[in-house]
Design a protein around this motif. Structure first.
Motif, short mmCIF file in Angstrom:
data_model
loop_
_atom_site.label_atom_id
_atom_site.label_comp_id
_atom_site.label_asym_id
_atom_site.label_seq_id
_atom_site.Cartn_x
_atom_site.Cartn_y
_atom_site.Cartn_z
N TYR B 304 -0.38 -17.59 2.45
CA TYR B 304 -0.22 -16.14 2.61
C TYR B 304 -0.28 -15.70 4.07
CZ TYR B 304 -1.07 -11.15 1.76
OH TYR B 304 -0.99 -9.78 1.75
N ASP B 305 -1.10 -16.37 4.86
CA ASP B 305 -1.28 -15.96 6.26
C ASP B 305 -0.14 -16.42 7.16
OD1 ASP B 305 -3.64 -14.80 5.54
OD2 ASP B 305 -4.88 -16.52 6.12
N ALA B 306 0.87 -17.05 6.60
CA ALA B 306 1.96 -17.55 7.45
C ALA B 306 2.82 -16.41 8.02
CB ALA B 306 2.85 -18.50 6.64
N LEU B 307 2.78 -15.26 7.38
CA LEU B 307 3.56 -14.11 7.86
C LEU B 307 2.66 -12.90 8.00
CD1 LEU B 307 6.71 -14.28 5.51
CD2 LEU B 307 6.59 -14.99 7.90
N PRO B 308 2.95 -12.04 8.97
CA PRO B 308 2.19 -10.79 9.08
C PRO B 308 2.42 -9.92 7.85
CG PRO B 308 3.51 -11.16 11.05
CD PRO B 308 3.97 -12.16 10.03
N THR B 309 1.44 -9.13 7.51
CA THR B 309 1.62 -8.18 6.41
C THR B 309 1.89 -6.77 6.93
OG1 THR B 309 -0.75 -7.83 6.31
CG2 THR B 309 0.16 -9.49 4.82
N TRP B 310 1.84 -6.61 8.23
CA TRP B 310 2.32 -5.37 8.84
C TRP B 310 3.67 -5.71 9.45
CZ3 TRP B 310 0.18 -0.46 8.73
CH2 TRP B 310 -1.09 -0.38 8.16
N GLU B 341 -7.37 -4.12 15.58
CA GLU B 341 -7.98 -5.06 14.65
C GLU B 341 -8.76 -4.35 13.55
OE1 GLU B 341 -8.82 -8.93 15.91
OE2 GLU B 341 -10.89 -8.86 15.19
N LYS B 342 -9.40 -3.27 13.91
CA LYS B 342 -10.22 -2.53 12.93
C LYS B 342 -9.36 -1.90 11.83
CE LYS B 342 -10.25 1.91 15.38
NZ LYS B 342 -9.41 2.58 14.41
N ASP B 343 -8.08 -1.72 12.10
CA ASP B 343 -7.20 -1.09 11.11
C ASP B 343 -6.70 -2.08 10.07
OD1 ASP B 343 -7.19 1.43 12.45
OD2 ASP B 343 -5.82 0.56 13.92
N VAL B 344 -6.92 -3.35 10.32
CA VAL B 344 -6.38 -4.39 9.44
C VAL B 344 -7.49 -4.93 8.55
CG1 VAL B 344 -5.22 -6.63 9.37
CG2 VAL B 344 -4.65 -4.99 11.17
N ASP B 345 -7.16 -5.05 7.28
CA ASP B 345 -8.12 -5.62 6.32
C ASP B 345 -8.62 -6.96 6.86
OD1 ASP B 345 -8.33 -5.54 2.84
OD2 ASP B 345 -9.04 -7.24 4.02
N PRO B 346 -9.93 -7.19 6.84
CA PRO B 346 -10.46 -8.46 7.38
C PRO B 346 -9.78 -9.69 6.78
CG PRO B 346 -12.26 -6.96 6.91
CD PRO B 346 -11.01 -6.29 6.42
N ASP B 347 -9.38 -9.57 5.52
CA ASP B 347 -8.74 -10.70 4.85
C ASP B 347 -7.34 -10.96 5.40
OD1 ASP B 347 -8.52 -12.70 2.78
OD2 ASP B 347 -7.10 -11.34 1.80
N GLU B 348 -6.78 -10.00 6.13
CA GLU B 348 -5.41 -10.16 6.62
C GLU B 348 -5.33 -10.21 8.15
OE1 GLU B 348 -2.99 -7.09 4.87
OE2 GLU B 348 -2.88 -8.13 2.95
N ARG B 349 -6.47 -10.25 8.80
CA ARG B 349 -6.44 -10.22 10.27
C ARG B 349 -5.78 -11.47 10.85
NH1 ARG B 349 -12.35 -7.34 11.19
NH2 ARG B 349 -11.60 -5.28 10.56
N ARG B 350 -6.05 -12.59 10.23
CA ARG B 350 -5.47 -13.83 10.74
C ARG B 350 -3.94 -13.76 10.67
NH1 ARG B 350 -6.06 -19.25 7.61
NH2 ARG B 350 -4.63 -20.50 8.80
N ALA B 351 -3.44 -13.24 9.56
CA ALA B 351 -1.99 -13.16 9.39
C ALA B 351 -1.35 -12.20 10.39
CB ALA B 351 -1.66 -12.71 7.97
#
Lengths: 77, 370
Positions: B304-310, B341-351
């Motif tokens: 899942y983290d292979a692509l940005p979600t934004w 960084e604070k705007d991104v869900d912690p679960d999706e920060r890596r992505a």
């Protein structure tokens, strides 16, 4: 004018008209393609059943209502 | 877009349709079935409800060029999600992802007839004008059926009272004024997504006079090569989070969003190209989550983290004046506009590390007056 000439003229006219009609059907206004163009029927009578229902909103509504009571999914469009 | 009643969906306006070239033929020429039968079940035996599902067979003989390109268009193939499946799935999960795509997302795939004769099937169909073929489909019955959830509301200005897009409020431009035939029908090439290829619209096609470096507009000359147009001229838009497949009360699989928000966020452009050279673009959270496809099976997106979600976005809510372009101070150093960084869900920060803006742009240093 002799009777035979009149008949000949009529026949020639008919043949010419037929040739023009066939030519019009065989030469649709389209780019050349390998796929044959569907030839419209000059008198579309073979779909009387379709027309009987699909041009009548009351009939369509009634059919859909019966289907709904039967639990069958109605027309999906 | 509310669905039509069945009698309006399926009604053929014989007087209007028979007067058109498509109405010259028997119904069965395109739809097969038993045309002479008066019993519905018999009449519908062998029926082809959407003959244009194979454009080459029915549309192709008279419209060869467009039928040839349409089959590779994104509207027809709906392959825009393939790249994300390839990146986020793995070899074991691809079959089920493809199944999910066909059964759920892929329902938005459209054929020629699903714009030019009827509403898209994904929007429950229904003939547009009594079966009369429509050269330019009415956008409120076709485009908006699939693209309406976000774009229509943005374009018509029904989001948060922000007002309609200027292209609508001032000119009532339709989708087709920017999105041309080649984009709709494809150009024969198969693209991975809608932002690929030469057919996408470009603001400068109409607004040539404001081209950065040539416009005399200071803001354009300063920012033009760094920011996409939307960074300054778009406003808040809809973001969808946590999209999930699930069964509804009738047992049918549907998707729903757990959270929808109205935000405006500027992020870093991670897909720079010749047509998208900017450093910063507007980014939107599309409807996807790590467990989106769990209704099929858990863990279908192991990468899942292979692509940005934004993702790069082009919101359809353009305004000349926006809250962020009022002045230098209204944007620079203003955390509310930037994806931090604070705007991104912690679960999706890596992505999203490549998209997140690491540091707010500082205010420009005033030029000393000579």
């Amino acid at each position: 004018m002799p009777r035979s000439m009149m008949i000949g003229g009529l026949l020639t006219g008919l043949m010419l008209g037929l040739a023009l009609l066939v030519g019009a059907c065989a030469s649709p206004d389209a780019a050349p393609t390998a796929t044959p163009v569907p030839t419209p029927s000059p008198t579309p009578t073979g779909s009387a059943g379709c027309v009987g229902c699909h041009t009548d909103k009351d009939q369509l509504k009634a059919t859909a209502a019966v289907e709904s009571e039967d639990g069958v999914v109605a027309c999906k469009g | 877009m509310p669905p039509l009643e069945v009698q309006d969906k399926m009604f053929v306006d014989q007087a209007a349709f028979r007067g058109t070239v498509h109405g010259e033929a028997d119904c069965t020429l395109c739809h097969a079935g038993q045309g002479a039968a008066t019993d519905k079940d018999i009449a519908h035996e062998g029926l082809v409800s959407d003959p244009s599902a194979d454009p080459g067979a029915i549309c192709g003989p008279c419209h060869p060029n467009v039928a040839q390109t349409a089959v590779s268009s994104l509207h027809y193939t709906f392959r825009g999600l393939d790249a994300t499946f390839q990146a986020r799935g793995d070899s074991t999960t691809q079959p089920m992802l493809q199944q999910a795509n066909q059964e759920l997302c892929g329902q938005c795939h459209v054929t020629c007839g699903q714009c030019h004769v009827a509403r898209p099937t994904a929007n429950q169909g229904g003939l547009l004008q009594g079966h009369v073929f429509v050269k330019q489909p009415p956008m409120e019955h076709t485009c908006q059926g699939c693209h309406g959830t976000r774009i229509t509301e943005e374009y018509r200005g029904s989001n948060d009272g922000l007002g309609p897009d200027v292209h609508w409020s001032q000119a009532e431009m339709t989708c087709f004024d920017c999105h041309g035939t080649a984009e709709m029908h494809g150009d024969g090439q198969s693209y991975a997504g809608r932002y690929e290829g030469p057919t996408q619209p470009d603001c400068l096609m109409c607004h040539e006079r404001v081209r950065p470096g040539q416009s005399g507009i200071e803001q354009h000359d300063v920012h033009g090569d760094k920011l996409s147009c939307q960074v300054c001229h778009s406003v808040k838009y809809t973001n969808c989070f946590g999209c999930h497949g699930a069964q509804d009360a009738a047992g049918k699989l549907v998707f729903f969003d757990q959270r929808v928000s109205s935000e405006f966020k500027i992020g870093r452009n991670v897909e720079t190209s010749r047509t998208r050279p900017w450093a910063y673009v507007v980014v939107r959270h599309p409807p996807v989550a790590r467990d989106t496809y769990d209704a099929y099976a858990p863990g279908l997106l192991p990468n899942y983290d292979a692509l940005p979600t934004w993702k790069y976005a082009t919101p359809h809510n353009i305004h000349l004046k926006t809250p962020q372009n009022e002045s230098c101070e209204s944007c620079h150093e203003q955390a509310q506009w930037f994806l931090l960084e604070k705007d991104v869900d912690p679960d999706e920060r890596r992505a999203n590390q490549s998209v997140i803006v690491p540091q707010l742009p500082p205010l420009p240093t005033p030029t000393p007056t000579p």
